[in-house]
Enzyme design. Structure first.
Site, PDB file in Angstrom:
ATOM      1  N   SER A 144       0.864  -1.184   0.000  1.00 36.02           N
ATOM      2  CA  SER A 144       0.000   0.000   0.000  1.00 36.02           C
ATOM      3  C   SER A 144       0.894   1.226   0.000  1.00 36.02           C
ATOM      4  CB  SER A 144      -0.887   0.003   1.255  1.00 36.02           C
ATOM      5  OG  SER A 144      -1.534   1.253   1.425  1.00 36.02           O
ATOM      6  N   TYR A 157      -2.125   0.188  10.435  1.00 35.03           N
ATOM      7  CA  TYR A 157      -2.046  -0.305   9.058  1.00 35.03           C
ATOM      8  C   TYR A 157      -0.737   0.122   8.407  1.00 35.03           C
ATOM      9  CZ  TYR A 157      -3.531  -1.179   4.209  1.00 35.03           C
ATOM     10  OH  TYR A 157      -3.626  -1.624   2.908  1.00 35.03           O
TER      11      TYR A 157
END
Length: 259
Positions: A144, A157
């Protein structure tokens, strides 16, 4: 989930290179499975939700395989079923919550590390011998932009994806000289049916607000295109890192919205 130990190992074709895609039951994983099948790979579509895998497999001629990337026994069963492997796409992952560090849900953090980081390591470790038996291989880690940048509320995250990025970079160093390519694909905002819904514990309104006013977020097929590009380059070409964002997104925290 079906117990892998109770199911016979699937018979895989010997005429097509094998591509294993984790988290293949929906979103980027399902789109990647479809695209790699179209590129001539025989796809082993692996995930926990076997009913979805079987539907996908019937559509694209893939082999469904029940897999929990956080479970050693489950991953060992996958490795036993795939004696030779050309491509591994570590896609299983996800985000949970949007809490500041001071209010961190450590259960969420633990789960994100277990799936995104340890899951990728566990499956890669298990399938590297199958790549070497095949004679060459390609590990593609779906990370990501949160693995390269941070944003408020996203520490858990981002920390997991930073760790996954570090593992990817280290693996490339450690496998230098071996016929195994390593690619990291780091998407920005991708609108899929489940990512934000899972992040916000099923709160559909909050999940939809993530994309509100964004004219054209990425879709799963955009990332599948990138995977296909990387794994179909000539054998001497290693695409190290691809960062893909919609034009409306400059950074995790900076997105142009029309409303």
């Amino acid at each position: 989930m079906t117990n892998p130990d109770s199911a016979p190992a699937p018979t895989l074709p010997s005429s097509s290179p094998i591509a294993v895609v984790t988290g293949a039951s929906s979103g980027i994983g399902a789109a990647t499975a479809r695209r790699l099948a179209a590129e001539g790979f025989h796809v082993v579509a692996a995930a926990r939700r076997v009913d979805r895998l079987e539907k996908l497999a019937s559509e694209i001629g893939a082999t469904p395989f029940p897999l929990d990337v956080t479970d050693d026994t489950s991953v060992a069963a996958l490795a036993e079923a795939v004696p030779e492997c050309a491509v591994l796409v570590n896609n299983a992952g996800g985000a949970l919550g949007l809490d500041p560090v001071a209010e961190a849900d450590l259960g969420h953090w633990q789960r994100m590390f277990d799936v995104n980081v340890l899951g990728s390591v566990r499956v890669t470790k298990a399938l590297l011998p199958a790549m070497l038996r095949y004679g060459r291989g390609h590990v593609v880690n779906i990370t990501s932009i949160a693995g390269h940048l941070v944003y408020e509320g996203g520490a858990g995250y981002a920390a997991a994806k930073h760790a996954q990025h570090a593992v990817t970079e280290t693996l490339r160093l450690e496998l230098n000289g071996q016929p195994v390519r390593i690619t990291e694909i780091a998407p920005g905002m991708v609108k899929t049916e489940e990512f934000s819904l899972i992040r916000f514990d099923g709160d559909a309104e909050r999940a939809e607000a993530t994309y509100r006013g964004v004219a054209a977020p990425l879709v799963a097929e955009d990332i599948a295109d990138c995977v296909a590009f990387a794994v179909t380059r000539p054998a001497h070409v290693d695409v190290d890192l691809m960062v893909i964002k919609p034009i409306a997104q400059a950074a995790p925290h900076k997105v142009h919205r029309t409303v």
